[in-house]
Write a protein that holds these residues in place. Sequence first.
Motif, PDB file in Angstrom:
ATOM      1  N   GLY A  52     -18.550  11.886  17.315  1.00 45.01           N
ATOM      2  CA  GLY A  52     -19.719  12.622  17.798  1.00 45.01           C
ATOM      3  C   GLY A  52     -19.337  13.745  18.733  1.00 45.01           C
ATOM      4  O   GLY A  52     -19.911  14.842  18.674  1.00 45.01           O
ATOM      5  N   LYS A  53     -18.349  13.508  19.584  1.00 44.93           N
ATOM      6  CA  LYS A  53     -17.943  14.528  20.551  1.00 44.93           C
ATOM      7  C   LYS A  53     -17.289  15.723  19.855  1.00 44.93           C
ATOM      8  O   LYS A  53     -17.499  16.878  20.248  1.00 44.93           O
ATOM      9  CB  LYS A  53     -16.989  13.925  21.572  1.00 44.93           C
ATOM     10  CG  LYS A  53     -16.634  14.895  22.696  1.00 44.93           C
ATOM     11  CD  LYS A  53     -15.895  14.210  23.809  1.00 44.93           C
ATOM     12  CE  LYS A  53     -15.609  15.167  24.966  1.00 44.93           C
ATOM     13  NZ  LYS A  53     -16.830  15.680  25.605  1.00 44.93           N
ATOM     14  N   TYR A  54     -16.509  15.453  18.821  1.00 45.73           N
ATOM     15  CA  TYR A  54     -15.788  16.541  18.159  1.00 45.73           C
ATOM     16  C   TYR A  54     -16.528  17.089  16.932  1.00 45.73           C
ATOM     17  O   TYR A  54     -15.988  17.928  16.219  1.00 45.73           O
ATOM     18  CB  TYR A  54     -14.391  16.066  17.762  1.00 45.73           C
ATOM     19  CG  TYR A  54     -13.482  15.906  18.952  1.00 45.73           C
ATOM     20  CD1 TYR A  54     -12.890  17.012  19.550  1.00 45.73           C
ATOM     21  CD2 TYR A  54     -13.270  14.651  19.514  1.00 45.73           C
ATOM     22  CE1 TYR A  54     -12.072  16.880  20.664  1.00 45.73           C
ATOM     23  CE2 TYR A  54     -12.455  14.504  20.632  1.00 45.73           C
ATOM     24  CZ  TYR A  54     -11.867  15.616  21.203  1.00 45.73           C
ATOM     25  OH  TYR A  54     -11.071  15.479  22.314  1.00 45.73           O
ATOM     26  N   LEU A  55     -17.747  16.618  16.714  1.00 44.28           N
ATOM     27  CA  LEU A  55     -18.526  17.116  15.576  1.00 44.28           C
ATOM     28  C   LEU A  55     -18.736  18.632  15.621  1.00 44.28           C
ATOM     29  O   LEU A  55     -18.639  19.305  14.584  1.00 44.28           O
ATOM     30  CB  LEU A  55     -19.866  16.378  15.507  1.00 44.28           C
ATOM     31  CG  LEU A  55     -20.712  16.589  14.259  1.00 44.28           C
ATOM     32  CD1 LEU A  55     -21.524  15.332  13.968  1.00 44.28           C
ATOM     33  CD2 LEU A  55     -21.679  17.763  14.405  1.00 44.28           C
ATOM     34  N   PRO A  56     -19.011  19.258  16.808  1.00 48.13           N
ATOM     35  CA  PRO A  56     -19.177  20.720  16.832  1.00 48.13           C
ATOM     36  C   PRO A  56     -17.929  21.463  16.384  1.00 48.13           C
ATOM     37  O   PRO A  56     -18.013  22.550  15.820  1.00 48.13           O
ATOM     38  CB  PRO A  56     -19.514  21.014  18.299  1.00 48.13           C
ATOM     39  CG  PRO A  56     -20.030  19.735  18.851  1.00 48.13           C
ATOM     40  CD  PRO A  56     -19.290  18.663  18.133  1.00 48.13           C
ATOM     41  N   TYR A  57     -16.754  20.907  16.675  1.00 45.14           N
ATOM     42  CA  TYR A  57     -15.516  21.560  16.279  1.00 45.14           C
ATOM     43  C   TYR A  57     -15.274  21.423  14.773  1.00 45.14           C
ATOM     44  O   TYR A  57     -14.815  22.360  14.110  1.00 45.14           O
ATOM     45  CB  TYR A  57     -14.326  20.949  17.032  1.00 45.14           C
ATOM     46  CG  TYR A  57     -14.412  21.077  18.533  1.00 45.14           C
ATOM     47  CD1 TYR A  57     -13.900  22.193  19.187  1.00 45.14           C
ATOM     48  CD2 TYR A  57     -15.009  20.081  19.305  1.00 45.14           C
ATOM     49  CE1 TYR A  57     -13.968  22.312  20.570  1.00 45.14           C
ATOM     50  CE2 TYR A  57     -15.082  20.189  20.691  1.00 45.14           C
ATOM     51  CZ  TYR A  57     -14.565  21.311  21.304  1.00 45.14           C
ATOM     52  OH  TYR A  57     -14.645  21.433  22.665  1.00 45.14           O
ATOM     53  N   ILE A  58     -15.556  20.226  14.256  1.00 47.88           N
ATOM     54  CA  ILE A  58     -15.336  19.977  12.826  1.00 47.88           C
ATOM     55  C   ILE A  58     -16.420  20.624  11.981  1.00 47.88           C
ATOM     56  O   ILE A  58     -16.145  21.190  10.914  1.00 47.88           O
ATOM     57  CB  ILE A  58     -15.278  18.451  12.561  1.00 47.88           C
ATOM     58  CG1 ILE A  58     -14.145  17.814  13.369  1.00 47.88           C
ATOM     59  CG2 ILE A  58     -15.105  18.160  11.074  1.00 47.88           C
ATOM     60  CD1 ILE A  58     -14.137  16.300  13.330  1.00 47.88           C
ATOM     61  N   GLY A  59     -17.652  20.556  12.442  1.00 46.57           N
ATOM     62  CA  GLY A  59     -18.790  21.076  11.702  1.00 46.57           C
ATOM     63  C   GLY A  59     -19.492  19.971  10.922  1.00 46.57           C
ATOM     64  O   GLY A  59     -18.822  19.136  10.308  1.00 46.57           O
ATOM     65  N   PRO A  60     -20.839  19.929  10.943  1.00 45.93           N
ATOM     66  CA  PRO A  60     -21.568  18.864  10.241  1.00 45.93           C
ATOM     67  C   PRO A  60     -21.272  18.812   8.746  1.00 45.93           C
ATOM     68  O   PRO A  60     -21.098  17.733   8.183  1.00 45.93           O
ATOM     69  CB  PRO A  60     -23.039  19.211  10.512  1.00 45.93           C
ATOM     70  CG  PRO A  60     -23.028  20.035  11.741  1.00 45.93           C
ATOM     71  CD  PRO A  60     -21.751  20.813  11.701  1.00 45.93           C
ATOM     72  N   SER A 109     -22.884  13.001  11.198  1.00 42.94           N
ATOM     73  CA  SER A 109     -23.159  14.322  10.621  1.00 42.94           C
ATOM     74  C   SER A 109     -24.539  14.364   9.972  1.00 42.94           C
ATOM     75  O   SER A 109     -25.252  15.368  10.076  1.00 42.94           O
ATOM     76  CB  SER A 109     -22.080  14.673   9.594  1.00 42.94           C
ATOM     77  OG  SER A 109     -21.986  13.697   8.573  1.00 42.94           O
ATOM     78  N   ARG A 110     -24.944  13.278   9.326  1.00 41.23           N
ATOM     79  CA  ARG A 110     -26.282  13.229   8.725  1.00 41.23           C
ATOM     80  C   ARG A 110     -27.363  13.356   9.787  1.00 41.23           C
ATOM     81  O   ARG A 110     -28.313  14.148   9.639  1.00 41.23           O
ATOM     82  CB  ARG A 110     -26.456  11.905   7.972  1.00 41.23           C
ATOM     83  CG  ARG A 110     -27.822  11.706   7.330  1.00 41.23           C
ATOM     84  CD  ARG A 110     -28.087  10.240   7.100  1.00 41.23           C
ATOM     85  NE  ARG A 110     -28.057   9.481   8.342  1.00 41.23           N
ATOM     86  CZ  ARG A 110     -28.059   8.153   8.396  1.00 41.23           C
ATOM     87  NH1 ARG A 110     -28.065   7.436   7.287  1.00 41.23           N
ATOM     88  NH2 ARG A 110     -28.036   7.523   9.567  1.00 41.23           N
ATOM     89  N   ASN A 111     -27.236  12.598  10.870  1.00 35.88           N
ATOM     90  CA  ASN A 111     -28.236  12.670  11.936  1.00 35.88           C
ATOM     91  C   ASN A 111     -28.269  14.049  12.578  1.00 35.88           C
ATOM     92  O   ASN A 111     -29.334  14.550  12.949  1.00 35.88           O
ATOM     93  CB  ASN A 111     -27.940  11.606  12.990  1.00 35.88           C
ATOM     94  CG  ASN A 111     -28.176  10.200  12.482  1.00 35.88           C
ATOM     95  OD1 ASN A 111     -28.870   9.993  11.494  1.00 35.88           O
ATOM     96  ND2 ASN A 111     -27.579   9.228  13.142  1.00 35.88           N
ATOM     97  N   CYS A 112     -27.103  14.656  12.724  1.00 25.46           N
ATOM     98  CA  CYS A 112     -27.030  15.999  13.295  1.00 25.46           C
ATOM     99  C   CYS A 112     -27.745  17.010  12.411  1.00 25.46           C
ATOM    100  O   CYS A 112     -28.492  17.865  12.890  1.00 25.46           O
ATOM    101  CB  CYS A 112     -25.566  16.386  13.484  1.00 25.46           C
ATOM    102  SG  CYS A 112     -25.315  18.053  14.098  1.00 25.46           S
TER     103      CYS A 112
END
Length: 473
Positions: free
Chosen positions: A71-79, A130-133
């Motif tokens: 969850g923390k690194y999701l912005p870096y990886i991308g949804p 990623s789905r929730n995001c």
Amino acid sequence: MSLCRNLNFSNRQWLIFLVLAVGNFCYTSCLALYGPLYPPLAEEKGASPSCYGLIFGIYNFAVIFVSLPLGKYLPYIGPKRMFVSCVIILALTNSAFGLLKLVDNLYVFVGLSVIIRVIGAIGCAGWSASRNCIVAKEFVGSTGATFAALGSFLGLGFVVGPMVGGALDEYGGFIASFALLGGTQLLASGLGLWLLPSYQSSSKIVKQRRNHTFLQILRVPILANFFMSLFATSLSISFLDATLQRHLRLLGLDPVETGAMFMLRGLSFAVASPLLGALSDKILGPRLVVFLSAVLSTAAFLILGPVPFLPLEISVGTIISSLALFGIGGAGEMMGAYAGVFRGAVVAGFPDDLSTYGLVSGLWAMFFYSGAFIGPSAGGFMIDNLGFDWSSFALMCTHLVVGISTFFFVCSDNKRSTTIIYLSRPPGEDLLSSGQIFGSIETIPEMAEESKRLLANSKTYGSIGSRVDEVMV
């Protein structure tokens, strides 16, 4: 599925909804194979029930630990990248699980089972986050209803998966069951790669948000309360999955009647979810939905045992009533919490961007799978030492605490109204990275007109248009 026809989506949103729905269906279709097909194979290899029970439990345990980092690194990886890659991981691990039939050595069989399940847990955590995001970012103002509609496809997978898997196991064998349904997940990943939009987050903005932490979100009382509601619901669902069949033996029900009891809970949950999701979004608000649902769940566990101090005897009528009540109550506690955590984080002052969505999504997965892990683990111990009646009382207390705490938030919410400011933007453009203002203000009712007057000033708020949505958090 009638809810899907009533959702007012754009073409872009329908395509995204299609990808997420297919992902949900494929995930539970494969997940539903493990219960009926793996225990007989494990016993054939010489594994004991406690051994393969541990293999089942380690999945939820692993998800708990990987949810927060992902969850923390999701912005870096991308949804989009995380969604597609994690669905591929799930597809490969499910297909590989079918190959365990070829392993004869017990220790190798158990070791490979654990490894495959842990890797699959990583895929599950990333897919869920990623789905929730994506839901929070794309379906602003209808997150509860959208989540409920997607939940229908989760339920459909649990129905179709065992049917198709059982037929494949009968005619094609254990390997064919997992290989074919795992292959469907590969198709789902391809669909996501094709149709999901890419979200661009400025690296500068991401670095600025690095100081936002999971603990900061949990320090917001209403958000902590929503997560507690989610945990109580997941705990109760998993507890009943592990212990209800044993409790129903007291009624002398045959296998068909026992299965019908489980179906009743699932059916009431599925039917109530769309309505309660819509009520959370547009009419009652998440707080009131969670409060009323917690009351229903409390009443459900009061009579399910029934609790020792209640002058009731266990009967088919009390079981049916309690399972129906919990199906509705559990749906409301989960749908209201989902709508509330994403919306409430923005109102609390967190930026409306991928960094916040990632943090909230990670916490959502952690609390849900914590309940899913503790429920059956503690449930067996409680049943052996306390009995089902006192165990039911303990679960009743968890929902009672949720209800009481949420009641105070409902009362405090009556003194103000919350106006969330949304600025429209081209698909995929991050307002923060482009310098546009995007956030939230809290106003008393008399200030609503002033808010609209300020938004009308295009020089202050941008020239790409704006709107004011009155929402309840």
